[in-house]
Design a protein around this motif. Structure first.
Motif, PDB file in Angstrom:
ATOM      1  N   ASP A  86       0.828  -1.213   0.000  1.00 24.79           N
ATOM      2  CA  ASP A  86       0.000   0.000   0.000  1.00 24.79           C
ATOM      3  C   ASP A  86       0.862   1.261   0.000  1.00 24.79           C
ATOM      4  OD1 ASP A  86      -2.306  -1.493  -0.023  1.00 24.79           O
ATOM      5  OD2 ASP A  86      -2.751  -1.219   2.105  1.00 24.79           O
ATOM      6  N   LEU A  87       1.953   1.220   0.763  1.00 23.54           N
ATOM      7  CA  LEU A  87       2.845   2.373   0.809  1.00 23.54           C
ATOM      8  C   LEU A  87       3.456   2.638  -0.571  1.00 23.54           C
ATOM      9  CD1 LEU A  87       4.475   4.549   2.352  1.00 23.54           C
ATOM     10  CD2 LEU A  87       6.211   2.782   2.710  1.00 23.54           C
ATOM     11  N   ILE A  88       3.947   1.597  -1.192  1.00 22.02           N
ATOM     12  CA  ILE A  88       4.564   1.769  -2.514  1.00 22.02           C
ATOM     13  C   ILE A  88       3.520   2.221  -3.533  1.00 22.02           C
ATOM     14  CG2 ILE A  88       5.717   0.527  -4.401  1.00 22.02           C
ATOM     15  CD1 ILE A  88       7.194  -1.068  -2.174  1.00 22.02           C
ATOM     16  N   ASP A  89       2.306   1.681  -3.436  1.00 22.62           N
ATOM     17  CA  ASP A  89       1.227   2.123  -4.337  1.00 22.62           C
ATOM     18  C   ASP A  89       0.912   3.600  -4.121  1.00 22.62           C
ATOM     19  OD1 ASP A  89       1.047  -0.401  -5.426  1.00 22.62           O
ATOM     20  OD2 ASP A  89      -0.736  -0.978  -4.286  1.00 22.62           O
ATOM     21  N   ARG A  90       0.899   4.039  -2.881  1.00 28.60           N
ATOM     22  CA  ARG A  90       0.609   5.442  -2.567  1.00 28.60           C
ATOM     23  C   ARG A  90       1.697   6.338  -3.145  1.00 28.60           C
ATOM     24  NH1 ARG A  90      -3.027   8.123  -2.761  1.00 28.60           N
ATOM     25  NH2 ARG A  90      -4.111   6.488  -1.655  1.00 28.60           N
ATOM     26  N   ILE A  91       2.955   5.939  -2.992  1.00 21.84           N
ATOM     27  CA  ILE A  91       4.058   6.744  -3.531  1.00 21.84           C
ATOM     28  C   ILE A  91       3.980   6.782  -5.057  1.00 21.84           C
ATOM     29  CG2 ILE A  91       6.580   6.873  -3.752  1.00 21.84           C
ATOM     30  CD1 ILE A  91       6.666   5.607  -0.882  1.00 21.84           C
ATOM     31  N   GLU A  92       3.657   5.649  -5.671  1.00 30.52           N
ATOM     32  CA  GLU A  92       3.493   5.607  -7.124  1.00 30.52           C
ATOM     33  C   GLU A  92       2.393   6.573  -7.560  1.00 30.52           C
ATOM     34  OE1 GLU A  92       2.518   2.345 -10.629  1.00 30.52           O
ATOM     35  OE2 GLU A  92       1.805   1.989  -8.582  1.00 30.52           O
ATOM     36  N   SER A  93       1.290   6.573  -6.850  1.00 31.32           N
ATOM     37  CA  SER A  93       0.180   7.467  -7.183  1.00 31.32           C
ATOM     38  C   SER A  93       0.600   8.930  -7.089  1.00 31.32           C
ATOM     39  CB  SER A  93      -0.989   7.185  -6.239  1.00 31.32           C
ATOM     40  OG  SER A  93      -2.001   8.132  -6.396  1.00 31.32           O
ATOM     41  N   ILE A  94       1.350   9.258  -6.068  1.00 27.55           N
ATOM     42  CA  ILE A  94       1.814  10.643  -5.890  1.00 27.55           C
ATOM     43  C   ILE A  94       2.722  11.055  -7.044  1.00 27.55           C
ATOM     44  CG2 ILE A  94       3.313  12.106  -4.454  1.00 27.55           C
ATOM     45  CD1 ILE A  94       2.145  10.643  -2.001  1.00 27.55           C
ATOM     46  N   VAL A  95       3.652  10.184  -7.407  1.00 22.91           N
ATOM     47  CA  VAL A  95       4.595  10.514  -8.478  1.00 22.91           C
ATOM     48  C   VAL A  95       3.871  10.621  -9.821  1.00 22.91           C
ATOM     49  CG1 VAL A  95       6.600   9.673  -9.771  1.00 22.91           C
ATOM     50  CG2 VAL A  95       6.586   9.540  -7.277  1.00 22.91           C
ATOM     51  N   LEU A  96       2.909   9.759 -10.067  1.00 29.37           N
ATOM     52  CA  LEU A  96       2.189   9.793 -11.342  1.00 29.37           C
ATOM     53  C   LEU A  96       1.319  11.043 -11.490  1.00 29.37           C
ATOM     54  CD1 LEU A  96       1.110   6.066 -11.782  1.00 29.37           C
ATOM     55  CD2 LEU A  96       2.853   7.324 -13.075  1.00 29.37           C
ATOM     56  N   HIS A  97       0.782  11.530 -10.400  1.00 29.92           N
ATOM     57  CA  HIS A  97      -0.062  12.730 -10.483  1.00 29.92           C
ATOM     58  C   HIS A  97       0.757  14.009 -10.646  1.00 29.92           C
ATOM     59  CE1 HIS A  97      -3.300  10.193  -8.593  1.00 29.92           C
ATOM     60  NE2 HIS A  97      -3.888  10.689  -9.662  1.00 29.92           N
ATOM     61  N   ARG A  98       2.007  13.940 -10.275  1.00 30.04           N
ATOM     62  CA  ARG A  98       2.933  15.080 -10.399  1.00 30.04           C
ATOM     63  C   ARG A  98       2.604  16.231  -9.450  1.00 30.04           C
ATOM     64  NH1 ARG A  98       7.632  13.781 -12.867  1.00 30.04           N
ATOM     65  NH2 ARG A  98       7.209  12.473 -14.650  1.00 30.04           N
ATOM     66  N   ASN A  99       1.355  16.557  -9.275  1.00 36.71           N
ATOM     67  CA  ASN A  99       0.973  17.626  -8.347  1.00 36.71           C
ATOM     68  C   ASN A  99       0.421  16.989  -7.073  1.00 36.71           C
ATOM     69  OD1 ASN A  99       1.623  19.836 -10.046  1.00 36.71           O
ATOM     70  ND2 ASN A  99      -0.254  19.428 -11.205  1.00 36.71           N
ATOM     71  N   ILE A 100       1.012  17.351  -5.950  1.00 36.71           N
ATOM     72  CA  ILE A 100       0.668  16.727  -4.678  1.00 36.71           C
ATOM     73  C   ILE A 100      -0.423  17.538  -3.986  1.00 36.71           C
ATOM     74  CG2 ILE A 100       1.558  16.006  -2.442  1.00 36.71           C
ATOM     75  CD1 ILE A 100       4.318  15.861  -3.824  1.00 36.71           C
ATOM     76  N   THR A 101      -1.476  16.835  -3.596  1.00 31.11           N
ATOM     77  CA  THR A 101      -2.561  17.496  -2.877  1.00 31.11           C
ATOM     78  C   THR A 101      -2.352  17.322  -1.375  1.00 31.11           C
ATOM     79  OG1 THR A 101      -3.961  15.534  -2.821  1.00 31.11           O
ATOM     80  CG2 THR A 101      -4.164  16.975  -4.760  1.00 31.11           C
ATOM     81  N   GLN A 102      -3.077  18.120  -0.619  1.00 32.20           N
ATOM     82  CA  GLN A 102      -3.016  18.012   0.840  1.00 32.20           C
ATOM     83  C   GLN A 102      -3.539  16.640   1.292  1.00 32.20           C
ATOM     84  OE1 GLN A 102      -1.479  20.196   2.721  1.00 32.20           O
ATOM     85  NE2 GLN A 102      -1.862  19.010   4.571  1.00 32.20           N
TER      86      GLN A 102
END
Length: 193
Positions: A86-102
């Motif tokens: 789950d942690l790695i999936d979350r980091i992947e999601s953050i990197v793919l979106h490029r813009n980080i939300t709160q």
């Protein structure tokens, strides 16, 4: 676990009482029943049956406790694996979106708490280093650039080395590759993207 130990002690005490009582009863029964045919053999069969039942109960009790410990260990490894994935999936999601939300930052904080429950000390320490890279390079401007992506990939690769060691370290020890070779391979894979 204390209940299992108490049960084992109780079974041992019952076995000792049975054997001592059986011995005394046998001596008495032999003298009393030596005039009746087959009485001594029947007494031996009854005592043997009782001893077999007690020994079987002790062995089944021990087998049950070992199986419970094994099942708990398997469940804990599954929980660890799921948390790490789950942690790695979350980091992947953050990197793919490029813009980080709160919201993504908050979700990452919750992953920190989940890791605190199951991760080994080495994983927690390396995760702290990963968070430093993440917060210093990415979270401030809330955007993932190509340079940030490379830094994250390297930090995540180092974290992955420790996660792998936590999950399958015993298997790696049995393999023909050393821990340092495995580490170099993981870091090299992360650099080649």
């Amino acid at each position: 676990m204390n209940q299992v130990i108490k049960n084992n002690i109780l079974m041992m005490l019952l076995s000792i009482i049975l054997f001592v009582g059986g011995y005394l009863f046998l001596r008495l029964a032999y003298h009393v029943s030596d005039k009746m045919p087959f009485t001594q053999e029947i007494i031996l069969v009854v005592l043997g049956t009782l001893a077999t039942i007690l020994i079987t109960a002790m062995l089944l009790n021990k087998q049950t406790s070992v199986e419970l410990e094994k099942e708990q260990s398997v469940k804990f490894i599954e929980l660890k694996t799921e948390t790490y994935r789950d942690l790695i999936d979350r980091i992947e999601s953050i990197v793919l979106h490029r813009n980080i939300t709160q919201d993504e930052l908050i979700q990452l904080q919750f992953h920190t708490h989940r890791l605190a429950i199951v991760a080994s000390p080495a994983v927690l320490e390396e995760y702290q280093k990963f968070l430093k890279v993440f917060h210093h390079q990415i979270a401030q401007d809330k955007h993932v650039s190509d340079t940030d992506e490379d830094l994250l990939a390297e930090a995540l690769a180092k974290l992955t080395v420790h996660i792998r060691k936590d999950l399958v370290g015993e298997l790696d020890e049995q393999s023909s590759k050393s821990a340092s070779q495995i580490r170099r391979q993981i870091l090299a894979n992360a650099a080649e993207h």
